[in-house]
Design a protein around this motif. Sequence first.
Motif, PDB file in Angstrom:
ATOM      1  N   ALA A 148       8.374  21.062   8.891  1.00  0.00           N
ATOM      2  CA  ALA A 148       7.725  21.112   7.580  1.00  0.00           C
ATOM      3  C   ALA A 148       8.675  20.589   6.512  1.00  0.00           C
ATOM      4  CB  ALA A 148       7.265  22.524   7.264  1.00  0.00           C
ATOM      5  N   ASP A 149       9.045  19.297   6.662  1.00  0.00           N
ATOM      6  CA  ASP A 149       9.822  18.573   5.661  1.00  0.00           C
ATOM      7  C   ASP A 149       8.814  17.800   4.816  1.00  0.00           C
ATOM      8  OD1 ASP A 149      11.935  19.549   7.094  1.00  0.00           O
ATOM      9  OD2 ASP A 149      12.690  17.594   7.746  1.00  0.00           O
ATOM     10  N   LEU A 150       8.639  18.229   3.574  1.00  0.00           N
ATOM     11  CA  LEU A 150       7.523  17.749   2.767  1.00  0.00           C
ATOM     12  C   LEU A 150       7.945  17.431   1.343  1.00  0.00           C
ATOM     13  CD1 LEU A 150       5.075  20.595   3.861  1.00  0.00           C
ATOM     14  CD2 LEU A 150       5.202  18.303   4.865  1.00  0.00           C
ATOM     15  N   VAL A 151       7.276  16.455   0.762  1.00  0.00           N
ATOM     16  CA  VAL A 151       7.444  16.161  -0.659  1.00  0.00           C
ATOM     17  C   VAL A 151       6.078  16.248  -1.328  1.00  0.00           C
ATOM     18  CG1 VAL A 151       9.508  14.757  -0.371  1.00  0.00           C
ATOM     19  CG2 VAL A 151       7.275  13.664  -0.238  1.00  0.00           C
ATOM     20  N   VAL A 152       6.074  16.765  -2.558  1.00  0.00           N
ATOM     21  CA  VAL A 152       4.836  16.998  -3.299  1.00  0.00           C
ATOM     22  C   VAL A 152       4.884  16.210  -4.606  1.00  0.00           C
ATOM     23  CG1 VAL A 152       3.335  18.737  -4.349  1.00  0.00           C
ATOM     24  CG2 VAL A 152       4.672  19.314  -2.293  1.00  0.00           C
ATOM     25  N   PHE A 153       3.781  15.507  -4.926  1.00  0.00           N
ATOM     26  CA  PHE A 153       3.729  14.712  -6.143  1.00  0.00           C
ATOM     27  C   PHE A 153       2.274  14.568  -6.580  1.00  0.00           C
ATOM     28  CE2 PHE A 153       4.101  12.201  -2.315  1.00  0.00           C
ATOM     29  CZ  PHE A 153       3.012  11.345  -2.362  1.00  0.00           C
ATOM     30  N   LYS A 154       2.070  14.154  -7.829  1.00  0.00           N
ATOM     31  CA  LYS A 154       0.727  14.124  -8.411  1.00  0.00           C
ATOM     32  C   LYS A 154       0.031  12.769  -8.295  1.00  0.00           C
ATOM     33  CE  LYS A 154       1.678  17.809 -11.762  1.00  0.00           C
ATOM     34  NZ  LYS A 154       1.766  18.179 -13.207  1.00  0.00           N
ATOM     35  N   ASN A 155       0.793  11.691  -8.345  1.00  0.00           N
ATOM     36  CA  ASN A 155       0.204  10.352  -8.416  1.00  0.00           C
ATOM     37  C   ASN A 155       0.787   9.494  -7.299  1.00  0.00           C
ATOM     38  OD1 ASN A 155      -0.632   7.736  -9.050  1.00  0.00           O
ATOM     39  ND2 ASN A 155      -0.378   8.035 -11.255  1.00  0.00           N
ATOM     40  N   ILE A 156      -0.037   9.071  -6.381  1.00  0.00           N
ATOM     41  CA  ILE A 156       0.451   8.317  -5.224  1.00  0.00           C
ATOM     42  C   ILE A 156       0.849   6.886  -5.575  1.00  0.00           C
ATOM     43  CG2 ILE A 156      -1.769   7.405  -4.415  1.00  0.00           C
ATOM     44  CD1 ILE A 156      -0.734   8.182  -1.542  1.00  0.00           C
ATOM     45  N   LYS A 157       0.376   6.380  -6.715  1.00  0.00           N
ATOM     46  CA  LYS A 157       0.737   5.020  -7.112  1.00  0.00           C
ATOM     47  C   LYS A 157       2.034   4.977  -7.915  1.00  0.00           C
ATOM     48  CE  LYS A 157      -3.975   3.186  -7.023  1.00  0.00           C
ATOM     49  NZ  LYS A 157      -5.035   2.497  -7.792  1.00  0.00           N
ATOM     50  N   LYS A 158       2.421   6.109  -8.480  1.00  0.00           N
ATOM     51  CA  LYS A 158       3.673   6.207  -9.224  1.00  0.00           C
ATOM     52  C   LYS A 158       4.360   7.503  -8.804  1.00  0.00           C
ATOM     53  CE  LYS A 158       2.003   3.599 -13.233  1.00  0.00           C
ATOM     54  NZ  LYS A 158       1.783   3.612 -14.712  1.00  0.00           N
ATOM     55  N   ILE A 159       4.931   7.481  -7.625  1.00  0.00           N
ATOM     56  CA  ILE A 159       5.402   8.707  -6.996  1.00  0.00           C
ATOM     57  C   ILE A 159       6.573   9.311  -7.769  1.00  0.00           C
ATOM     58  CG2 ILE A 159       6.494   9.658  -4.925  1.00  0.00           C
ATOM     59  CD1 ILE A 159       4.824   7.625  -3.323  1.00  0.00           C
ATOM     60  N   ASP A 160       6.353  10.504  -8.279  1.00  0.00           N
ATOM     61  CA  ASP A 160       7.374  11.263  -8.988  1.00  0.00           C
ATOM     62  C   ASP A 160       7.388  12.667  -8.364  1.00  0.00           C
ATOM     63  OD1 ASP A 160       9.259  12.165 -10.772  1.00  0.00           O
ATOM     64  OD2 ASP A 160       7.839  12.473 -12.414  1.00  0.00           O
ATOM     65  N   ILE A 161       8.357  12.911  -7.528  1.00  0.00           N
ATOM     66  CA  ILE A 161       8.373  14.121  -6.705  1.00  0.00           C
ATOM     67  C   ILE A 161       8.706  15.348  -7.560  1.00  0.00           C
ATOM     68  CG2 ILE A 161       9.571  15.275  -4.795  1.00  0.00           C
ATOM     69  CD1 ILE A 161       9.973  12.385  -3.663  1.00  0.00           C
ATOM     70  N   ASN A 162       7.875  16.383  -7.431  1.00  0.00           N
ATOM     71  CA  ASN A 162       8.153  17.606  -8.195  1.00  0.00           C
ATOM     72  C   ASN A 162       8.522  18.801  -7.319  1.00  0.00           C
ATOM     73  OD1 ASN A 162       5.505  18.873  -7.484  1.00  0.00           O
ATOM     74  ND2 ASN A 162       4.690  17.260  -8.783  1.00  0.00           N
ATOM     75  N   MET A 163       8.242  18.724  -6.002  1.00  0.00           N
ATOM     76  CA  MET A 163       8.664  19.787  -5.089  1.00  0.00           C
ATOM     77  C   MET A 163       9.087  19.187  -3.756  1.00  0.00           C
ATOM     78  SD  MET A 163       6.167  23.110  -5.617  1.00  0.00           S
ATOM     79  CE  MET A 163       4.601  22.236  -5.494  1.00  0.00           C
ATOM     80  N   VAL A 164      10.112  19.785  -3.167  1.00  0.00           N
ATOM     81  CA  VAL A 164      10.608  19.347  -1.860  1.00  0.00           C
ATOM     82  C   VAL A 164      10.749  20.566  -0.963  1.00  0.00           C
ATOM     83  CG1 VAL A 164      12.426  18.143  -0.598  1.00  0.00           C
ATOM     84  CG2 VAL A 164      11.889  17.456  -2.948  1.00  0.00           C
ATOM     85  N   TYR A 165      10.162  20.487   0.226  1.00  0.00           N
ATOM     86  CA  TYR A 165      10.291  21.536   1.227  1.00  0.00           C
ATOM     87  C   TYR A 165      11.121  21.025   2.392  1.00  0.00           C
ATOM     88  CZ  TYR A 165       6.637  24.295  -1.061  1.00  0.00           C
ATOM     89  OH  TYR A 165       5.909  25.045  -1.960  1.00  0.00           O
ATOM     90  N   ASP A 171       0.840  -1.187   0.000  1.00  0.00           N
ATOM     91  CA  ASP A 171       0.000   0.000   0.000  1.00  0.00           C
ATOM     92  C   ASP A 171       0.884   1.249   0.000  1.00  0.00           C
ATOM     93  OD1 ASP A 171      -1.320   2.244   1.872  1.00  0.00           O
ATOM     94  OD2 ASP A 171      -2.907   1.170   0.813  1.00  0.00           O
ATOM     95  N   PRO A 172       0.610   2.229  -0.859  1.00  0.00           N
ATOM     96  CA  PRO A 172       1.476   3.409  -0.962  1.00  0.00           C
ATOM     97  C   PRO A 172       1.689   4.149   0.357  1.00  0.00           C
ATOM     98  CG  PRO A 172      -0.023   3.341  -2.825  1.00  0.00           C
ATOM     99  CD  PRO A 172      -0.455   2.259  -1.889  1.00  0.00           C
ATOM    100  N   ILE A 173       0.640   4.283   1.162  1.00  0.00           N
ATOM    101  CA  ILE A 173       0.789   5.015   2.420  1.00  0.00           C
ATOM    102  C   ILE A 173       1.662   4.226   3.394  1.00  0.00           C
ATOM    103  CG2 ILE A 173      -0.417   6.127   4.335  1.00  0.00           C
ATOM    104  CD1 ILE A 173      -2.836   6.434   2.532  1.00  0.00           C
ATOM    105  N   VAL A 174       1.550   2.910   3.358  1.00  0.00           N
ATOM    106  CA  VAL A 174       2.416   2.076   4.198  1.00  0.00           C
ATOM    107  C   VAL A 174       3.871   2.222   3.762  1.00  0.00           C
ATOM    108  CG1 VAL A 174       2.985  -0.295   4.846  1.00  0.00           C
ATOM    109  CG2 VAL A 174       0.595   0.444   4.763  1.00  0.00           C
ATOM    110  N   ALA A 175       4.104   2.213   2.454  1.00  0.00           N
ATOM    111  CA  ALA A 175       5.470   2.381   1.946  1.00  0.00           C
ATOM    112  C   ALA A 175       6.043   3.734   2.356  1.00  0.00           C
ATOM    113  CB  ALA A 175       5.479   2.235   0.426  1.00  0.00           C
ATOM    114  N   ILE A 176       5.232   4.782   2.249  1.00  0.00           N
ATOM    115  CA  ILE A 176       5.675   6.117   2.655  1.00  0.00           C
ATOM    116  C   ILE A 176       5.971   6.147   4.156  1.00  0.00           C
ATOM    117  CG2 ILE A 176       4.873   8.501   2.971  1.00  0.00           C
ATOM    118  CD1 ILE A 176       3.393   8.135   0.253  1.00  0.00           C
ATOM    119  N   SER A 177       5.160   5.462   4.941  1.00  0.00           N
ATOM    120  CA  SER A 177       5.396   5.408   6.390  1.00  0.00           C
ATOM    121  C   SER A 177       6.729   4.750   6.712  1.00  0.00           C
ATOM    122  CB  SER A 177       4.258   4.644   7.076  1.00  0.00           C
ATOM    123  OG  SER A 177       3.020   5.290   6.883  1.00  0.00           O
ATOM    124  N   MET A 178       7.099   3.745   5.933  1.00  0.00           N
ATOM    125  CA  MET A 178       8.374   3.060   6.147  1.00  0.00           C
ATOM    126  C   MET A 178       9.557   3.951   5.806  1.00  0.00           C
ATOM    127  SD  MET A 178       7.436  -0.694   4.600  1.00  0.00           S
ATOM    128  CE  MET A 178       6.223  -1.750   5.411  1.00  0.00           C
TER     129      MET A 178
END
Length: 579
Positions: free
Chosen positions: A327-344, A297-304
């Motif tokens: 506020a350490d954050l990553v921004v992306f459009k598709n949670i199933k194919k994560i391609d990060i376009n902004m990093v804070y 699951d994508p959210i589980v993977a992100i949690s890891m």
Amino acid sequence: MVRRLVLNKKKLIQISRGLVLAELVLKNAKIVNVFTKSIEANDIAISDGIIVGIGSYEGENEIDLKGQYVAPGFIDGHVHIESSMLTPNNYALATIPRGTTSIIADCHEIANVAGKEGIDFMIESAKSTVQDVFMMIPSCVPSTSFETSGAILKARDIKKYTENPSVYGLGEMMDYQGVLEGDKDVLNKLEDYSQLTIDGHAPGLSGKDLNAYILSGVETDHECVEASELIEKVQRGMYVHLREGSQTKNLVDLLSGVSSAYYDRILLCSDDLHPSDILNVGHIDQNVRLAIKHGLDPIVAISMASINIARCYHLNHYGAIAPGYYADLVVFKNIKKIDINMVYKKGKLVAKDKQALFESRKIDPSKLLESVNINLNKINLDLTLKNQLVYIIGLVKNNITTKKIKASIILEKGLFLSKNNPGLLKLAVIERHHSSNNIGFGIVKDYGLSNGALALTIAHDSHNLICIGDNDIDMYKAIEKIKSIGGGIVLASEGHIIDFLPLEVGGLMSLNDGQYVQKKLLNLENEIRKLGVTNDIEDPFLQLAFLSLAVVPEIKVTDKGLFDVEKFQLIKLEVGEDS
């Protein structure tokens, strides 16, 4: 040791209540909630680098994300920065655009070369970048007594680092035999760091020995290769890293053992990753994508890659999107194919579209230069043997483990020569720290190199000079060039240097950025492929560098000779001549 965040709470409480404008509000975000494993549509209010609220907020600056996903910045749960061949400032330039806002770094490699000076360099140079580097102090310098390292660090030498605010724990305890046998110095290190996190390194350890290892205070392991091993270690209370590096790739193989009951105990890490892979494939973002691709699951993977690591290493304000967290954050459009376009990073936009928006600050490496101390006139590469039945080092695809193989070879006047033994190459490990010119030899099967030699000053874990080749002329040529450039990677063929990458800092790291190192490595790889190294050897340089790692089975070579990891002793190359 609990480290708490110092806040101007009165001001931030007013902002959190909506009485004062936030500095920055990310509007219309799909927030990845790692606590509830859900997606929440809301705004994120940020001030002083801290998340002050989730809800409907107004800010001095507002950015409409238009429904893009926002997840906590990724954390690498275990990495040796030095293995990227980049210094910490340049490492951040490469990895932050991939979403890695923090790392748990074990400076084991440079400590084996330069001891406390190496550790101090890594701690201080890590401060030159916006990436948070939580340092783990090396526990095993050297890894074993069967090799010559640049330094020896006892418990008394590293105890002072427990009070350093940059230090969060004890690095991987590779000397599990020392733990099990109750070695006094090993146990003193574990006791000194008992208030911090203690990383483990125990491939294959099981049963009562595993119980004892965990009892000593070790909390994590990143060396599992089978799902059953992961399951047992989690059952006994350990955190287990799913590792996906340039050479060792365990994530997919271990996923079958990751049931929902274990989710909170699993972490993601890279361990050893070359800049080519970071820039072309990814960093921890690639680990997350790979886990999702193989059914997690994508959210589980992100949690890891975030909250699980933060909890393990007691990073109290990292790893989640919630009030009071950085506020350490990553921004992306598709949670199933994560391609990060902004990093804070702490509320500041530090990367966009894979490009860093900050500069690499200069560091002072002067104490770690000119680290190749060998006498070229005293190096003798003759491999003289008494018997034809010998132990051969068999390579294992996509892994740093090896196989101990018995085979008959052809000798010419008592000498092993590759020309008489197709598919077999000479391996030499030369002590480079103290000018002793110790040389250990081995014979390697199926590396594929023909009509040439490759030499490195990256040779885990003591980082002596390691050279593989099918003829002595090219081996000598590569070794000579290594000394002249102060360490690095050198490829030679037909008596000429084909190409080289200088690694001036301790013979491990370049002063150049990731793009430079990537370009050099790419050309070196192209050239070594022309000399016969096939794609079965995924990374020719890391494959060679780990052939001296005397704590990973089955058989390796140190400057003191051929080493049987399972017997944990030096052996003769000739079968039946074990010392």
